[in-house]
Design a protein around this motif. Structure first.
Motif, PDB file in Angstrom:
ATOM      1  N   GLN A 299     -50.556 -83.329  -1.946  1.00 38.26           N
ATOM      2  CA  GLN A 299     -49.168 -83.270  -2.080  1.00 38.26           C
ATOM      3  C   GLN A 299     -49.040 -82.268  -3.510  1.00 38.26           C
ATOM      4  OE1 GLN A 299     -46.320 -85.808  -2.931  1.00 38.26           O
ATOM      5  NE2 GLN A 299     -45.775 -84.441  -4.496  1.00 38.26           N
ATOM      6  N   LEU A 300     -50.381 -82.010  -4.277  1.00 39.90           N
ATOM      7  CA  LEU A 300     -50.111 -80.764  -5.161  1.00 39.90           C
ATOM      8  C   LEU A 300     -49.937 -79.921  -4.751  1.00 39.90           C
ATOM      9  CD1 LEU A 300     -51.299 -79.754  -7.833  1.00 39.90           C
ATOM     10  CD2 LEU A 300     -53.315 -79.558  -7.165  1.00 39.90           C
ATOM     11  N   TYR A 301     -50.241 -79.144  -3.222  1.00 42.06           N
ATOM     12  CA  TYR A 301     -50.238 -78.076  -2.160  1.00 42.06           C
ATOM     13  C   TYR A 301     -48.525 -77.598  -1.916  1.00 42.06           C
ATOM     14  CZ  TYR A 301     -55.291 -78.379  -1.603  1.00 42.06           C
ATOM     15  OH  TYR A 301     -56.455 -78.623  -2.086  1.00 42.06           O
ATOM     16  N   ARG A 302     -47.980 -79.079  -1.501  1.00 43.82           N
ATOM     17  CA  ARG A 302     -46.485 -78.406  -1.438  1.00 43.82           C
ATOM     18  C   ARG A 302     -45.766 -78.306  -2.546  1.00 43.82           C
ATOM     19  NH1 ARG A 302     -41.561 -80.913   1.044  1.00 43.82           N
ATOM     20  NH2 ARG A 302     -41.528 -79.470   3.379  1.00 43.82           N
ATOM     21  N   ALA A 303     -45.764 -79.180  -3.496  1.00 37.26           N
ATOM     22  CA  ALA A 303     -45.174 -79.734  -4.338  1.00 37.26           C
ATOM     23  C   ALA A 303     -44.739 -79.049  -5.527  1.00 37.26           C
ATOM     24  CB  ALA A 303     -44.923 -81.096  -4.972  1.00 37.26           C
ATOM     25  N   GLY A 304     -46.844 -78.756  -5.720  1.00 35.93           N
ATOM     26  CA  GLY A 304     -47.217 -78.375  -7.638  1.00 35.93           C
ATOM     27  C   GLY A 304     -47.163 -76.997  -7.899  1.00 35.93           C
ATOM     28  N   ARG A 305     -47.298 -76.220  -8.150  1.00 37.66           N
ATOM     29  CA  ARG A 305     -47.096 -74.899  -9.193  1.00 37.66           C
ATOM     30  C   ARG A 305     -47.403 -73.684  -7.458  1.00 37.66           C
ATOM     31  NH1 ARG A 305     -47.313 -74.029 -14.178  1.00 37.66           N
ATOM     32  NH2 ARG A 305     -48.942 -76.048 -15.374  1.00 37.66           N
ATOM     33  N   HIS A 306     -46.462 -72.761  -7.665  1.00 36.14           N
ATOM     34  CA  HIS A 306     -46.286 -71.607  -6.337  1.00 36.14           C
ATOM     35  C   HIS A 306     -47.553 -71.215  -6.571  1.00 36.14           C
ATOM     36  CE1 HIS A 306     -43.470 -73.220  -3.534  1.00 36.14           C
ATOM     37  NE2 HIS A 306     -43.913 -73.691  -3.981  1.00 36.14           N
ATOM     38  N   ASP A 307     -48.912 -71.489  -6.889  1.00 34.58           N
ATOM     39  CA  ASP A 307     -50.103 -70.258  -7.503  1.00 34.58           C
ATOM     40  C   ASP A 307     -51.392 -70.384  -6.159  1.00 34.58           C
ATOM     41  OD1 ASP A 307     -51.233 -72.747  -7.772  1.00 34.58           O
ATOM     42  OD2 ASP A 307     -51.892 -73.021  -9.868  1.00 34.58           O
ATOM     43  N   LYS A 308     -51.012 -71.001  -4.987  1.00 43.31           N
ATOM     44  CA  LYS A 308     -51.894 -71.398  -3.861  1.00 43.31           C
ATOM     45  C   LYS A 308     -51.626 -70.762  -2.938  1.00 43.31           C
ATOM     46  CE  LYS A 308     -51.917 -75.676  -6.166  1.00 43.31           C
ATOM     47  NZ  LYS A 308     -51.111 -75.569  -6.627  1.00 43.31           N
ATOM     48  N   GLN A 309     -53.217 -69.940  -1.604  1.00 39.09           N
ATOM     49  CA  GLN A 309     -53.176 -69.870  -1.191  1.00 39.09           C
ATOM     50  C   GLN A 309     -53.800 -70.581   0.494  1.00 39.09           C
ATOM     51  OE1 GLN A 309     -54.737 -65.892   0.435  1.00 39.09           O
ATOM     52  NE2 GLN A 309     -54.916 -66.158   2.120  1.00 39.09           N
ATOM     53  N   GLY A 358     -42.193 -73.373   1.227  1.00 39.93           N
ATOM     54  CA  GLY A 358     -42.196 -71.698   0.977  1.00 39.93           C
ATOM     55  C   GLY A 358     -43.818 -71.594  -0.065  1.00 39.93           C
ATOM     56  N   LEU A 359     -44.958 -72.207   0.544  1.00 37.33           N
ATOM     57  CA  LEU A 359     -46.414 -71.934   0.333  1.00 37.33           C
ATOM     58  C   LEU A 359     -47.072 -71.146   1.156  1.00 37.33           C
ATOM     59  CD1 LEU A 359     -48.072 -73.119  -2.699  1.00 37.33           C
ATOM     60  CD2 LEU A 359     -49.364 -73.888  -1.083  1.00 37.33           C
ATOM     61  N   PRO A 360     -46.924 -70.593   0.627  1.00 39.76           N
ATOM     62  CA  PRO A 360     -47.920 -69.165   1.216  1.00 39.76           C
ATOM     63  C   PRO A 360     -49.026 -69.719   1.648  1.00 39.76           C
ATOM     64  CG  PRO A 360     -48.800 -68.603  -0.517  1.00 39.76           C
ATOM     65  CD  PRO A 360     -47.494 -69.478  -1.151  1.00 39.76           C
ATOM     66  N   ASN A 361     -49.360 -69.720   3.372  1.00 38.42           N
ATOM     67  CA  ASN A 361     -50.604 -69.635   4.027  1.00 38.42           C
ATOM     68  C   ASN A 361     -50.974 -69.815   5.867  1.00 38.42           C
ATOM     69  OD1 ASN A 361     -49.167 -71.971   6.800  1.00 38.42           O
ATOM     70  ND2 ASN A 361     -47.739 -71.682   4.796  1.00 38.42           N
ATOM     71  N   VAL A 362     -52.724 -69.369   5.755  1.00 37.17           N
ATOM     72  CA  VAL A 362     -52.687 -67.642   6.674  1.00 37.17           C
ATOM     73  C   VAL A 362     -53.609 -69.151   7.476  1.00 37.17           C
ATOM     74  CG1 VAL A 362     -54.264 -67.076   7.577  1.00 37.17           C
ATOM     75  CG2 VAL A 362     -52.901 -66.356   5.304  1.00 37.17           C
ATOM     76  N   ARG A 363     -53.688 -68.829   9.163  1.00 39.31           N
ATOM     77  CA  ARG A 363     -53.801 -69.681  10.083  1.00 39.31           C
ATOM     78  C   ARG A 363     -54.692 -68.860  10.913  1.00 39.31           C
ATOM     79  NH1 ARG A 363     -51.820 -72.589  15.856  1.00 39.31           N
ATOM     80  NH2 ARG A 363     -49.940 -73.388  14.454  1.00 39.31           N
TER      81      ARG A 363
END
Ligand code: PA5
Length: 431
Positions: A299-309, A358-363
């Motif tokens: 929930q937080l990763y998708r809708a919280g602050r965009h301060d994460k990878q 739009g949250l950056p993620n790497v596989r």
């Protein structure tokens, strides 16, 4: 190791990194690579870790543990903390119990220690005591407690113990005094970079895991280092993480989709935090587990602050469990499928949902949870971390804040005169 950075690009994510800026960054990656290569060649402090796959002697480890293997132990207990425990926990966690289960005594929580020692069949348990410095209070205290537990049960602990430590210090002295088999920690390798050495591999050898295979995987990682992030998966991961941190992704969520990689996330958190948390910089690592944390942190990763990878990690292949057919209404879609299919669907859905937000993620993927792939994974993340340290211009291989805490604790316990202990004693009490 396969790395897909597509969902970290600015066309997908905010913060994100554009292809053009990655191309510009690549010049600095090339320079950092040259520096890293020089450090590896000269076995400079820290960089020597990236030479471990060549320098570690698998046969020496196997022969040191042979007497314990001959005892046919059912369990291996690692007594160590931080970098002296997490590498072994990661390797054993990823490869499974083999011929002996693994346990770790790192913390000094009396309740947990007492319970563990009550539960373990000590006569059938080997002990690996690890401390590079040979002075770490938690490790030494736990070992004294373990030793006493063996003595109380009338079990010869000296027959069941192997030590890994540096050339000096109380642990070396103790091993010499008791005639214990003792392995050396490799020179120039900080604890958190020592997974592919005696420090991380002794329990795996006792468990019968493929130590040579782990090192072969590490060598594959070594061979894949190249002067461009576009040619090297480890550097692609490191460069993108660096670029995202610079653009505001100050948190780094490591989210494996494999229970057996849970310790990997813990190992990664230590590697990233202790190596890169310097000079007011560094991503804060967060440990998560898929699919479990889809039901909480997502929930937080998708809708919280965009301060994460977010970094997803999974094996491409794994043993599977079919889901039995059912005619219960609403459940029939699961029948004929498998737990592996479901986990993969959860993985892909989560990845897509973060990209859509739009949250950056790497596989990051590995072929399977086997010795070669695990060795390559550990090596790849270490190389990525060293690259980030070069790009940030920090001292990747030191840990002054950790050492501060160690000295303060020793001082408080009367283990010497340390000014850090005075700072603790001077704390102002408000309540
Ligand atoms: O990475 C590090 O340097 C630390 O986490 C150490 O491994 C940890 O503090 C344990 O130190 P030692 O091996 O000296 O007992």
């Amino acid at each position: 190791m396969y790395v897909d950075i597509g969902n970290a690009l600015s066309s997908v994510a905010t913060p994100g990194v554009s292809r053009a800026s990655l191309e510009r960054l690549d010049e600095r990656v090339a320079a950092a690579h040259e520096r890293i290569e020089r450090g590896i060649e000269d076995r400079e402090f820290g960089y020597a870790a990236l030479a471990l796959p060549e320098d570690t002697d698998a046969d020496a480890i196997e022969s040191a543990v042979e007497p314990l293997v001959e005892l046919d132990v059912d369990a291996v207990l690692t007594v160590g903390i931080g970098g002296s425990a997490l590498g072994a926990a990661t390797v054993s966690g990823a490869l499974g119990p083999g011929r002996a289960g693994t346990f770790h005594l790192d913390n000094v929580d009396p309740q947990r220690t007492a319970r563990l020692l009550d539960d373990l069949p000590l006569a059938d348990t080997a002990v690996h005591v690890v401390s590079r410095s040979g002075t770490t209070a938690e490790t030494l205290s736990n070992f004294l407690v373990v030793r006493e537990a063996y003595e109380r049960e009338g079990v010869d602990w000296t027959e069941r113990t192997v030590v890994t430590t540096g050339p000096d210090g109380p642990l070396r002295a103790l091993s010499e005094q008791e005639g214990l088999p003792a392995l050396d920690v490799p020179e120039g390798v900080p604890g958190r970079f020592s997974a592919l050495s005696t420090v991380g591999l002794v329990p795996a050898a006792i468990q019968g895991h493929d130590v040579a295979g782990l090192l072969a995987g590490g060598r594959a990682g070594r061979e894949s280092l190249a002067g461009s992030l576009f040619d090297c998966p480890a550097y692609a991961y490191g460069a993108v993480s660096y670029a995202l941190e610079q653009r505001g992704a100050t948190q780094q969520v490591c989210m494996p989709y494999a229970e057996d990689l849970e310790y990997f996330a813990e190992w990664f958190a230590q590697l990233w935090a202790e190596s890169l948390g310097k000079d007011g910089l560094g991503q804060t690592p967060v440990r998560a587990l898929g699919a479990t944390d889809q039901h909480s942190q997502l929930q937080l990763y998708r809708a919280g602050r965009h301060d994460k990878q977010v970094t997803f990690v999974r094996p491409r292949d794994r043993p599977d469990v079919p889901i039995p057919d059912t005619d219960v209404e609403g459940l029939s879609y699961l029948g004929g499928s498998s737990l592996g299919d479901l986990l993969d669907a959860e993985f892909e859905a989560t990845e897509a949902s973060l990209a859509a937000a739009g949250l950056p993620n790497v596989r990051v993927e590995l072929d399977a949870l086997d010795a070669e792939s695990v060795g390559e994974l550990l090596y790849g993340f270490e190389a990525a971390c060293v690259l980030v340290g070069e790009l940030m211009g920090v001292e990747t291989f030191t840990q002054p804040a950790v050492e501060w805490g160690k000295r303060a604790a020793r001082g408080l316990l009367g283990g010497g005169e340390f000014e850090e202990a005075d700072a603790v004693a001077e704390k102002e009490r408000l309540l």
